[in-house]
Design a protein around this motif. Structure first.
Motif, PDB file in Angstrom:
ATOM      1  N   PRO B 337      43.043  28.072  51.904  1.00 21.86           N
ATOM      2  CA  PRO B 337      41.607  28.525  51.797  1.00 21.86           C
ATOM      3  C   PRO B 337      41.326  28.880  50.332  1.00 21.86           C
ATOM      4  O   PRO B 337      41.023  30.037  49.946  1.00 21.86           O
ATOM      5  N   ILE B 338      41.113  27.834  49.518  1.00 26.29           N
ATOM      6  CA  ILE B 338      40.854  28.072  48.078  1.00 26.29           C
ATOM      7  C   ILE B 338      39.453  28.468  47.832  1.00 26.29           C
ATOM      8  O   ILE B 338      38.747  28.226  48.721  1.00 26.29           O
ATOM      9  N   HIS B 339      39.100  28.899  46.986  1.00 27.68           N
ATOM     10  CA  HIS B 339      37.572  29.563  46.588  1.00 27.68           C
ATOM     11  C   HIS B 339      36.681  28.316  46.352  1.00 27.68           C
ATOM     12  O   HIS B 339      35.404  28.512  46.495  1.00 27.68           O
ATOM     13  N   ALA B 340      37.181  27.227  46.019  1.00 28.18           N
ATOM     14  CA  ALA B 340      36.112  26.049  45.762  1.00 28.18           C
ATOM     15  C   ALA B 340      36.022  25.476  47.050  1.00 28.18           C
ATOM     16  O   ALA B 340      36.574  24.373  47.336  1.00 28.18           O
ATOM     17  N   GLY B 367      45.607  22.634  39.659  1.00 29.29           N
ATOM     18  CA  GLY B 367      45.795  24.116  40.578  1.00 29.29           C
ATOM     19  C   GLY B 367      44.509  25.232  40.351  1.00 29.29           C
ATOM     20  O   GLY B 367      43.777  25.139  39.297  1.00 29.29           O
ATOM     21  N   GLN B 368      44.248  25.876  41.280  1.00 27.87           N
ATOM     22  CA  GLN B 368      43.309  26.846  41.378  1.00 27.87           C
ATOM     23  C   GLN B 368      43.333  27.928  40.027  1.00 27.87           C
ATOM     24  O   GLN B 368      42.452  28.242  39.495  1.00 27.87           O
ATOM     25  N   HIS B 369      44.611  27.997  39.792  1.00 31.98           N
ATOM     26  CA  HIS B 369      44.743  29.024  38.471  1.00 31.98           C
ATOM     27  C   HIS B 369      44.368  28.451  37.043  1.00 31.98           C
ATOM     28  O   HIS B 369      43.425  29.245  36.561  1.00 31.98           O
ATOM     29  N   GLU B 370      44.528  27.401  37.214  1.00 33.96           N
ATOM     30  CA  GLU B 370      44.202  26.475  35.798  1.00 33.96           C
ATOM     31  C   GLU B 370      42.652  26.333  36.200  1.00 33.96           C
ATOM     32  O   GLU B 370      42.042  26.429  34.741  1.00 33.96           O
ATOM     33  N   ALA B 371      42.034  26.158  37.158  1.00 33.61           N
ATOM     34  CA  ALA B 371      40.782  25.808  37.315  1.00 33.61           C
ATOM     35  C   ALA B 371      39.851  27.354  36.837  1.00 33.61           C
ATOM     36  O   ALA B 371      39.084  26.998  35.932  1.00 33.61           O
ATOM     37  N   PHE B 372      40.456  28.292  37.407  1.00 33.69           N
ATOM     38  CA  PHE B 372      39.683  29.341  36.911  1.00 33.69           C
ATOM     39  C   PHE B 372      39.879  29.879  35.535  1.00 33.69           C
ATOM     40  O   PHE B 372      39.023  30.638  34.696  1.00 33.69           O
ATOM     41  N   ASP B 421      29.648  33.289  43.788  1.00 32.09           N
ATOM     42  CA  ASP B 421      31.120  33.199  43.739  1.00 32.09           C
ATOM     43  C   ASP B 421      31.652  34.107  42.783  1.00 32.09           C
ATOM     44  O   ASP B 421      32.909  33.965  42.703  1.00 32.09           O
ATOM     45  N   LEU B 422      31.085  35.319  42.355  1.00 36.50           N
ATOM     46  CA  LEU B 422      31.638  36.099  41.476  1.00 36.50           C
ATOM     47  C   LEU B 422      32.862  36.960  42.131  1.00 36.50           C
ATOM     48  O   LEU B 422      33.608  37.432  41.231  1.00 36.50           O
ATOM     49  N   PRO B 423      32.731  37.166  43.330  1.00 35.20           N
ATOM     50  CA  PRO B 423      33.881  37.723  43.773  1.00 35.20           C
ATOM     51  C   PRO B 423      35.331  37.067  43.631  1.00 35.20           C
ATOM     52  O   PRO B 423      36.393  37.488  43.354  1.00 35.20           O
ATOM     53  N   ALA B 424      35.209  35.772  43.667  1.00 31.87           N
ATOM     54  CA  ALA B 424      36.448  35.132  43.231  1.00 31.87           C
ATOM     55  C   ALA B 424      36.868  35.169  41.808  1.00 31.87           C
ATOM     56  O   ALA B 424      38.106  35.267  41.608  1.00 31.87           O
ATOM     57  N   TYR B 425      35.896  35.298  40.985  1.00 29.78           N
ATOM     58  CA  TYR B 425      36.185  35.316  39.711  1.00 29.78           C
ATOM     59  C   TYR B 425      36.811  36.939  39.463  1.00 29.78           C
ATOM     60  O   TYR B 425      37.873  37.086  38.623  1.00 29.78           O
ATOM     61  N   ALA B 426      36.245  37.786  39.974  1.00 32.08           N
ATOM     62  CA  ALA B 426      36.885  39.399  40.065  1.00 32.08           C
ATOM     63  C   ALA B 426      38.328  39.106  40.747  1.00 32.08           C
ATOM     64  O   ALA B 426      39.192  39.828  39.936  1.00 32.08           O
ATOM     65  N   GLU B 427      38.696  38.452  41.710  1.00 34.34           N
ATOM     66  CA  GLU B 427      39.909  38.337  42.252  1.00 34.34           C
ATOM     67  C   GLU B 427      41.072  37.691  41.175  1.00 34.34           C
ATOM     68  O   GLU B 427      42.017  38.058  41.117  1.00 34.34           O
ATOM     69  N   LEU B 429      40.556  37.836  37.960  1.00 33.40           N
ATOM     70  CA  LEU B 429      40.756  38.682  36.788  1.00 33.40           C
ATOM     71  C   LEU B 429      41.741  39.750  37.203  1.00 33.40           C
ATOM     72  O   LEU B 429      42.308  40.403  36.322  1.00 33.40           O
ATOM     73  N   ASP B 430      41.585  40.201  38.443  1.00 35.63           N
ATOM     74  CA  ASP B 430      42.605  41.121  39.050  1.00 35.63           C
ATOM     75  C   ASP B 430      44.097  40.700  39.317  1.00 35.63           C
ATOM     76  O   ASP B 430      44.709  41.411  39.521  1.00 35.63           O
ATOM     77  N   GLY B 431      44.261  39.309  38.852  1.00 37.15           N
ATOM     78  CA  GLY B 431      45.429  38.942  38.888  1.00 37.15           C
ATOM     79  C   GLY B 431      45.974  38.383  40.206  1.00 37.15           C
ATOM     80  O   GLY B 431      47.171  38.177  40.608  1.00 37.15           O
ATOM     81  N   ASN B 432      45.071  38.235  41.191  1.00 31.85           N
ATOM     82  CA  ASN B 432      45.477  38.008  42.548  1.00 31.85           C
ATOM     83  C   ASN B 432      45.770  36.458  42.935  1.00 31.85           C
ATOM     84  O   ASN B 432      46.291  36.034  43.833  1.00 31.85           O
ATOM     85  N   PHE B 433      45.358  35.516  41.837  1.00 29.61           N
ATOM     86  CA  PHE B 433      45.904  34.149  41.890  1.00 29.61           C
ATOM     87  C   PHE B 433      45.975  33.575  40.811  1.00 29.61           C
ATOM     88  O   PHE B 433      45.419  34.128  39.690  1.00 29.61           O
TER      89      PHE B 433
END
Lengths: 433, 433
Positions: B337-340, B367-372, B421-427, B429-433
């Motif tokens: 369940p990635i954010h994209a 990867g999702q981390h690289e993408a964000f 999709d800003l909650p995904a950015y907040a996650e 920035l919070d270091g969750n992925f």
């Protein structure tokens, strides 16, 4: 063989980015009454303002020049989304069954989705010239806080935002946006300032207010020589920066409507959005090139123009700011919690209030139900979901032209999109207001 | 005295709206392998598709014409936001310390904030020609459902959307957007269909899936002669509609880069976004006018091009759709369940898979981390918060050009904004992925 039309579609009108900001007051017979020092009640001096504002902004606050050059670094950032489109809203015209030709000046194309960036970028730039390292500010719904966070990122300036706790908790997306740009956001009142701690000691469960948030942001800025404070509306320099909106719109409109505008509608909270759109149209009027009416659409819940007094009042609840000559409901007035958070301000920009007094701008008060009814009608016909603030301008225009076959040219300021305000639309569709 | 620059800023490049959609397959030596009937495994006929799709769309699905005229009513709606800007991303170039010149084709200016409207408007139009009263569809995160709701409002067609329950519950804003446009949205599985009731009887607490939602939307469309079904990617006619993106970009770029593009990056889920951008660039390549590479950026969590097989597979989980020749991870593949959410599809558009096989497009997994990480860097430098899907294309481009002084012309498809999709950015920035 070309598979393309040679030119842009005529309904999407573009033009260059202005090279100057426009200062209407310099061309009026009567000057804007000066701001007064809250202690002495004498006109404030640049030195009074220096602890809080960058020198370039103070100079603009009292400028008597009609045109002030926009620095190239600011124009280069404007170019990331400006010129903002002027859109012929044919489908909305059809929905309204009107003979009017309606043009919408759309500021929602900016990175944060509203006009606030026009001043945020300029304020960050002038602060960077003074070597400022950090800007503090307050925000309600978060439009201004996110705009300043974006602008700070462009000039390497840290941005620290105090957001009214009620909004911080219930509308978290704009806080996420501030953080995405590298800004820091705190709910206000916070334990980070003396002002915040004092308020929390008295009322630990308060949901906060813009006045409290101003106090916190000002306290932090005043305590650090490398930090300044930024305000998102009301003051003359903020109004000035927003005139890029109207200058573009005048020129875009001239390309298709040689007679110019007959009526210009904008929503008015602190006043910078409407003034930014309308003042260049009023320039056309005072120079005799066209004769537009300007209508300020304000919420019935906070009707400073239509119900307030024109007198000196403080800009904040705590009475710390200079006294401003403006239409005001009183610094202690607390409007109902309508969804158009950007219009919940007790006063009106002195520059705009002045034009109201001179008979150049008329106010009209719009109820929230009427505003959202028009917002839905606009979204379904034109696609763009308007910010709740902007629905007031759309509703005022709709009431003016609906079912009227008169051919007239109407310009509506669409100050931002409502993508982050969709829960308000859902509440409206659920019949909750 | 002019206070304006005479032309738009050169970093904001505009051009006319295309008059035709472009069908790359018609110009390739090898045709796209036909879709097969799921029962007979023979090529599907127009009659097979008629219960679900409008006749004009079926004709486009099998067309061998290189250029198909865009009907004027569709172009008029495109004109509400098109041509979409091509933006020289100078600040992102600086942030990457690169010699490359980076151009971003930005589809976030559409009413719903993504490229999906390009096909939604066309699909609603052709259905209106057939007298269709209602369109059903499925949606995941809600980009497609909101685009079709907008398009339906333009042609007086009701739109009923089944949204995967997990998204319906956790990301409600896009559901509010569908309702704002007059659409109806149900969480899927629902009790409104036999398919939904059967699923709920077996797994009452399921969070749903795109495959389940397809089954519900198809069931409702098939049961009513006035109702058809609409799909937001994968099929040839959807890819076709998206070629307005690339045609504009080729012409916009030609005005400033006579040599054309060296590399084109786009994110790929179902494939219509990347194909819509890239196919007109590949037209330039096969006609010898330039020689661009095309890179499909897909998520590591759902790598159909880089890890899938090229074979016939069903487009849905239930196996109801025609068999499509494509790169697929298998119809039963369930991505993390990635954010994209828009990239979580097991297959890839046959038209795009075909160009991969011909060596015209290369895949790269991000990867999702690289993408964000790239998404944050882009937001802070250029202001626009990219949709999580688009961050994959940005990350792929950044990896290609960062700290490389080589002068090259890079085009990135920015398929939409990430304001919802800003909650995904907040996650992030919070270091969750």
């Amino acid at each position: 063989m070309s598979q393309h039309a040679e030119t842009a579609h005529p309904d999407l009108l573009t033009v260059g980015i202005p090279t100057h900001w426009y200062n209407l007051a310099a061309e009026l017979d009567a000057p804007i009454p000066p701001h007064l020092h809250p202690g002495t009640r004498e006109p404030v001096t640049p030195a009074d303002l220096a602890p809080l504002f960058a020198s370039g902004l103070i100079a603009q606050e009292v400028s008597t020049e009609a045109y002030i050059p926009i620095p190239e670094p600011v124009r280069e950032i404007y170019a990331m989304w400006r010129p903002a489109p002027l859109i012929r809203a044919r489908r909305f015209e059809q929905a309204l069954n009107t003979g009017a030709r309606i043009y919408v000046k759309y500021e929602g194309v900016s990175p944060v989705g509203s006009h606030k960036t026009n001043s945020a970028v300029a304020q960050a730039y002038y602060n960077s010239l003074d070597g400022v390292r950090k800007l503090t500010t307050e925000t309600g719904a978060g439009q201004w806080g996110s705009a300043l966070s974006f602008a700070g990122a462009q000039f390497g300036i840290d941005v620290e935002v105090w957001q009214v706790r009620a909004s911080y908790d219930s509308k978290p997306y704009r806080g996420y946006l501030m953080r995405t740009y590298g800004g820091t956001v705190h709910p206000s009142p916070s334990t980070l300032t003396e002002a915040g701690r004092a308020i929390l000691a008295k009322t630990p469960n308060t949901t906060g207010s813009l006045g409290m948030a101003v106090s916190e942001a000002v306290e932090v800025a005043a305590a650090d020589p490398d930090t300044r404070y930024a305000l998102g509306s009301v003051l003359n320099h903020v109004v000035l920066h927003q005139t890029v909106i109207g200058q573009e719109a005048v020129e875009q409109l001239a390309a298709v409507e040689p007679g110019g505008a007959d009526v210009v509608f904008g929503c008015a909270g602190g006043g910078s959005n409407l003034a930014g759109l309308a003042f260049p149209f009023l320039r056309e009027k005072i120079h005799g090139r066209s004769n537009p009416r300007v209508v300020a659409a304000e919420p019935s819940a906070c009707p400073s123009i239509t119900q307030g007094e024109y007198r000196y009042d403080h800009g904040d609840v705590a009475g710390l700011t200079p006294l401003l000559k403006m239409h005001t409901l009183g610094m202690d007035f607390v409007p109902d919690p309508i969804h158009a958070g950007g219009l919940r301000y007790h006063g009106m920009a002195p520059a705009l209030s002045h034009t109201v007094e001179l008979g150049l701008v008329q106010g009209v008060a719009i109820g929230q139900h009427e505003a959202f009814t028009a917002g839905i009608q606009f979204a379904r016909s034109q696609g763009i979901v308007p910010a709740p603030e902007a629905t007031h301008a759309i509703a005022a225009a709709a009431a003016h032209v609906a079912d009227d076959p008169t051919e007239q040219v109407v310009v509506i300021g669409l100050s931002g999109h409502g993508q982050l305000d969709l829960p308000a639309y859902a509440e409206f569709l659920d019949g909750n207001f």
